[in-house]
Design a protein around this motif. Structure first.
Motif, mmCIF file in Angstrom:
data_model
loop_
_atom_site.group_PDB
_atom_site.id
_atom_site.type_symbol
_atom_site.label_atom_id
_atom_site.label_comp_id
_atom_site.label_asym_id
_atom_site.label_seq_id
_atom_site.Cartn_x
_atom_site.Cartn_y
_atom_site.Cartn_z
ATOM 1 N N VAL A 1 6.902 -2.159 -17.310
ATOM 2 C CA VAL A 1 5.627 -2.481 -17.960
ATOM 3 C C VAL A 1 4.908 -3.573 -17.177
ATOM 4 N N PHE A 2 5.656 -4.582 -16.719
ATOM 5 C CA PHE A 2 5.072 -5.678 -15.953
ATOM 6 C C PHE A 2 4.483 -5.177 -14.630
ATOM 7 N N ALA A 3 5.233 -4.303 -13.936
ATOM 8 C CA ALA A 3 4.757 -3.775 -12.655
ATOM 9 C C ALA A 3 3.567 -2.840 -12.849
ATOM 10 N N CYS A 4 3.593 -2.014 -13.888
ATOM 11 C CA CYS A 4 2.458 -1.125 -14.158
ATOM 12 C C CYS A 4 1.221 -1.922 -14.516
ATOM 13 N N HIS A 5 1.395 -2.997 -15.267
ATOM 14 C CA HIS A 5 0.254 -3.835 -15.624
ATOM 15 C C HIS A 5 -0.366 -4.448 -14.367
ATOM 16 N N GLY A 6 0.491 -4.828 -13.414
ATOM 17 C CA GLY A 6 -0.021 -5.362 -12.151
ATOM 18 C C GLY A 6 -0.798 -4.335 -11.355
ATOM 19 N N LEU A 7 -0.344 -3.100 -11.363
ATOM 20 C CA LEU A 7 -1.068 -2.043 -10.650
ATOM 21 C C LEU A 7 -2.368 -1.674 -11.350
ATOM 22 N N LEU A 8 -2.350 -1.665 -12.670
ATOM 23 C CA LEU A 8 -3.536 -1.247 -13.403
ATOM 24 C C LEU A 8 -4.635 -2.292 -13.396
ATOM 25 N N THR A 9 -4.288 -3.563 -13.150
ATOM 26 C CA THR A 9 -5.338 -4.575 -13.065
ATOM 27 C C THR A 9 -6.183 -4.385 -11.812
ATOM 28 N N ASN A 10 -5.576 -3.859 -10.749
ATOM 29 C CA ASN A 10 -6.330 -3.529 -9.545
ATOM 30 C C ASN A 10 -6.834 -2.096 -9.694
ATOM 31 N N GLU A 11 -8.054 -1.938 -10.135
ATOM 32 C CA GLU A 11 -8.582 -0.619 -10.452
ATOM 33 C C GLU A 11 -8.802 0.244 -9.214
ATOM 34 N N PHE A 12 -8.933 -0.347 -8.059
ATOM 35 C CA PHE A 12 -9.207 0.416 -6.846
ATOM 36 C C PHE A 12 -8.019 1.287 -6.461
ATOM 37 N N ILE A 13 -6.814 0.759 -6.543
ATOM 38 C CA ILE A 13 -5.629 1.504 -6.102
ATOM 39 C C ILE A 13 -5.421 2.739 -6.968
ATOM 40 N N MET A 14 -5.430 2.560 -8.282
ATOM 41 C CA MET A 14 -5.156 3.694 -9.157
ATOM 42 C C MET A 14 -6.288 4.721 -9.147
ATOM 43 N N ILE B 1 -2.164 22.470 4.038
ATOM 44 C CA ILE B 1 -1.279 21.590 4.813
ATOM 45 C C ILE B 1 -1.782 20.156 4.755
ATOM 46 N N VAL B 2 -3.074 19.956 4.860
ATOM 47 C CA VAL B 2 -3.643 18.608 4.787
ATOM 48 C C VAL B 2 -3.437 18.026 3.399
ATOM 49 N N ALA B 3 -3.675 18.827 2.365
ATOM 50 C CA ALA B 3 -3.519 18.345 0.996
ATOM 51 C C ALA B 3 -2.079 17.953 0.702
ATOM 52 N N LEU B 4 -1.135 18.765 1.151
ATOM 53 C CA LEU B 4 0.269 18.448 0.904
ATOM 54 C C LEU B 4 0.741 17.254 1.732
ATOM 55 N N SER B 5 0.244 17.114 2.941
ATOM 56 C CA SER B 5 0.647 15.962 3.743
ATOM 57 C C SER B 5 0.053 14.664 3.184
ATOM 58 N N VAL B 6 -1.121 14.729 2.584
ATOM 59 C CA VAL B 6 -1.679 13.553 1.917
ATOM 60 C C VAL B 6 -0.868 13.224 0.672
ATOM 61 N N MET B 7 -0.398 14.243 -0.040
ATOM 62 C CA MET B 7 0.392 13.998 -1.238
ATOM 63 C C MET B 7 1.765 13.429 -0.933
ATOM 64 N N VAL B 8 2.244 13.583 0.284
ATOM 65 C CA VAL B 8 3.526 12.987 0.654
ATOM 66 C C VAL B 8 3.455 11.470 0.537
ATOM 67 N N GLY C 1 5.132 6.679 -2.423
ATOM 68 C CA GLY C 1 4.737 5.503 -3.204
ATOM 69 C C GLY C 1 5.357 5.513 -4.589
ATOM 70 N N ILE C 2 5.366 6.676 -5.235
ATOM 71 C CA ILE C 2 5.977 6.799 -6.560
ATOM 72 C C ILE C 2 7.471 6.552 -6.482
ATOM 73 N N LEU C 3 8.126 7.147 -5.490
ATOM 74 C CA LEU C 3 9.571 6.935 -5.340
ATOM 75 C C LEU C 3 9.900 5.481 -5.047
ATOM 76 N N GLY C 4 9.131 4.874 -4.154
ATOM 77 C CA GLY C 4 9.376 3.472 -3.828
ATOM 78 C C GLY C 4 9.173 2.562 -5.021
ATOM 79 N N PHE C 5 8.143 2.830 -5.805
ATOM 80 C CA PHE C 5 7.878 2.034 -7.001
ATOM 81 C C PHE C 5 9.025 2.158 -7.999
ATOM 82 N N ASN C 6 9.494 3.395 -8.235
ATOM 83 C CA ASN C 6 10.582 3.594 -9.190
ATOM 84 C C ASN C 6 11.901 3.019 -8.690
ATOM 85 N N PHE C 7 12.174 3.124 -7.393
ATOM 86 C CA PHE C 7 13.408 2.525 -6.860
ATOM 87 C C PHE C 7 13.362 1.010 -6.968
#
Length: 89
Positions: free
Chosen positions: A33-46, A67-74, A79-85
């Motif tokens: 919750v603390f980390a999500c609150h930090g991300l949500l305060t910066n509206e540009f990233i989300m 191919i471009v869309a999937l490589s951008v989604m990587v 980022g999601i995996l790193g955040f959760n780890f």
């Protein structure tokens, strides 16, 4: 068929960044919750994550630049995996 399912999912989660379509009232640990609150305060990233998800989903459904869309989604997936780890371990 998988391409369209992925595209619809990406569009749904991309729109959720702007319009609160999905419920977010699940029980979360205090660090998350603390980390999500930090991300949500910066509206540009989300908002940029939402835009990237929307563009990737639209490209997947249309069938152009997959191919471009999937490589951008990587980058979003790592980022999601790193955040959760970082928060969960």
């Amino acid at each position: 068929m998988v391409r369209i399912g992925l595209g619809v999912t990406l569009i749904l989660f991309g729109l959720d960044m702007f319009f609160e379509l999905l419920p977010h009232n699940q029980v979360m640990i205090k660090e998350f919750v603390f980390a999500c609150h930090g991300l949500l305060t910066n509206e540009f990233i989300m908002s940029m994550v939402g835009v990237v998800e929307l563009i990737s989903g639209i490209c997947s459904i249309i069938g152009r630049w997959i191919i471009v869309a999937l490589s951008v989604m990587v980058s979003i997936a790592f980022g999601i995996l790193g955040f959760n780890f970082k928060v969960d371990i």
